[in-house]
Design an enzyme around this catalytic site. Structure first.
Site, PDB file in Angstrom:
ATOM      1  N   GLY A  48     -20.379  -3.632  14.839  1.00 29.25           N
ATOM      2  CA  GLY A  48     -21.545  -2.808  14.395  1.00 29.25           C
ATOM      3  C   GLY A  48     -20.765  -0.736  13.900  1.00 29.25           C
ATOM      4  CE  LYS A  52     -28.167 -21.912   9.239  1.00 28.26           C
ATOM      5  NZ  LYS A  52     -27.009 -21.277  10.437  1.00 28.26           N
ATOM      6  NE  ARG A  95     -26.778 -18.231  14.087  1.00 23.38           N
ATOM      7  CZ  ARG A  95     -26.353 -19.050  15.151  1.00 23.38           C
ATOM      8  NH1 ARG A  95     -25.649 -19.697  15.338  1.00 23.38           N
ATOM      9  NH2 ARG A  95     -26.857 -19.944  14.530  1.00 23.38           N
ATOM     10  CG  HIS A 103     -19.308  -9.610   0.472  1.00 26.14           C
ATOM     11  ND1 HIS A 103     -19.413  -9.980   1.585  1.00 26.14           N
ATOM     12  CD2 HIS A 103     -18.531  -9.874  -0.979  1.00 26.14           C
ATOM     13  CE1 HIS A 103     -18.531 -11.296   0.842  1.00 26.14           C
ATOM     14  NE2 HIS A 103     -17.945 -11.174  -0.481  1.00 26.14           N
TER      15      HIS A 103
HETATM   16  C1  GRF Z   1     -18.678  -5.276   6.710  1.00 28.80           C
HETATM   17  O1  GRF Z   1     -17.286  -4.630   6.533  1.00 28.80           O
HETATM   18  C2  GRF Z   1     -19.407  -5.770   5.870  1.00 28.80           C
HETATM   19  O2  GRF Z   1     -19.189  -5.598   4.548  1.00 28.80           O
HETATM   20  C3  GRF Z   1     -19.511  -7.397   7.023  1.00 28.80           C
HETATM   21  O3  GRF Z   1     -18.682  -6.987   7.973  1.00 28.80           O
HETATM   22  C4  GRF Z   1     -18.160  -6.033   7.746  1.00 28.80           C
HETATM   23  C5  GRF Z   1     -19.135  -5.347   9.295  1.00 28.80           C
HETATM   24  O4  GRF Z   1     -18.454  -4.573   9.775  1.00 28.80           O
HETATM   25  N1  GRF Z   1     -20.635  -7.956   6.132  1.00 28.80           N
HETATM   26  P1  GRF Z   1     -19.406  -3.333  11.294  1.00 28.80           P
HETATM   27  O5  GRF Z   1     -19.572  -4.500  11.946  1.00 28.80           O
HETATM   28  O6  GRF Z   1     -19.927  -2.424  10.534  1.00 28.80           O
HETATM   29  O7  GRF Z   1     -18.726  -2.756  11.056  1.00 28.80           O
END
Ligand code: GRF
Length: 201
Positions: A12, A65, A91, A109
């Site tokens: 998070g 789901k 998910r 991403h």
């Molecule tokens: C991040 O690298 C995000 O890009 C990917 O999942 C990771 C989550 O990291 N989708 P965090 O839980 O916010 O530290």
């Protein structure tokens, strides 16, 4: 002010950056709810510490789901959530959910899409030997790591970088760009035509 819900399964840190930016007034949205599919997600603790309602919903407690997502949708409706912000939510959302929030679900991403899709993108980019990688914020559609791109930022790969060094800088970049992307989307002054997201001046 727009209401957002943040979905997170893990540590998070993105959630934390968003919540901090809301608290200091840099991001003018309200985080109405945090949702997690993992009981032990540190993201839930971070949310509760910030005084945000944090909901753990166990996918296994639902028959399908779709049933799981319909339950989440009810919670979002109840809290008048305008945008869903995925921040490490592990998910894949079904078309039922995606349609309910069409072009209103954001995902981050840790690579420059369409390069290095999937769950190991920082490592994949590092091992591939790219000189530039980055971060993408996009709307979520029915395909994974695919929807219209809202924002991208470059991160340079230095010769001296270990994979962990690169990972740290990619995360730093994420924490900045996500707030900025949410801010722009929450202003509502954008159009999505096919894959193109244009922001109006
Ligand atoms: C991040 O690298 C995000 O890009 C990917 O999942 C990771 C989550 O990291 N989708 P965090 O839980 O916010 O530290």
């Amino acid at each position: 002010m727009k209401n957002i819900a943040i979905f997170a399964s893990g540590n998070g840190t993105n959630l934390q950056a968003i919540v901090d930016n809301i608290a200091c007034g840099r991001l003018k949205v309200r985080c109405a709810l945090v949702v997690s599919d993992r009981k032990d997600a540190h993201a839930l603790k971070r949310a509760r510490k910030a005084g945000i309602e944090a909901l753990y919903l166990d996918p296994k407690a639902f028959g399908s789901k779709e049933a799981y997502e319909k339950q989440i949708l009810l919670h979002l409706k109840k809290r008048k959530v305008d945008f869903v912000v995925l921040a490490g939510f592990m998910r894949i959302l079904s078309p039922v959910f995606v349609k309910a929030y069409k072009n209103k679900i954001l995902n981050i991403h840790p690579a420059l899409l369409p390069a290095f899709k999937g769950g190991e993108s920082i490592k994949d980019a590092f091992c591939y030997g790219v000189k530039l990688t980055g971060v993408t914020v996009h709307f979520v559609d029915e395909k994974v790591d695919h929807g219209p791109i809202i924002a991208q930022v470059l991160v340079e790969v230095l010769d001296s970088d270990s994979c962990e060094d690169l990972e740290a800088r990619v995360h730093q970049a994420e924490h900045k760009i996500y707030t900025e992307a949410i801010r722009r989307v929450a202003l509502g002054r954008y159009v999505v035509r096919g894959r193109k997201v244009s922001f109006l001046k």
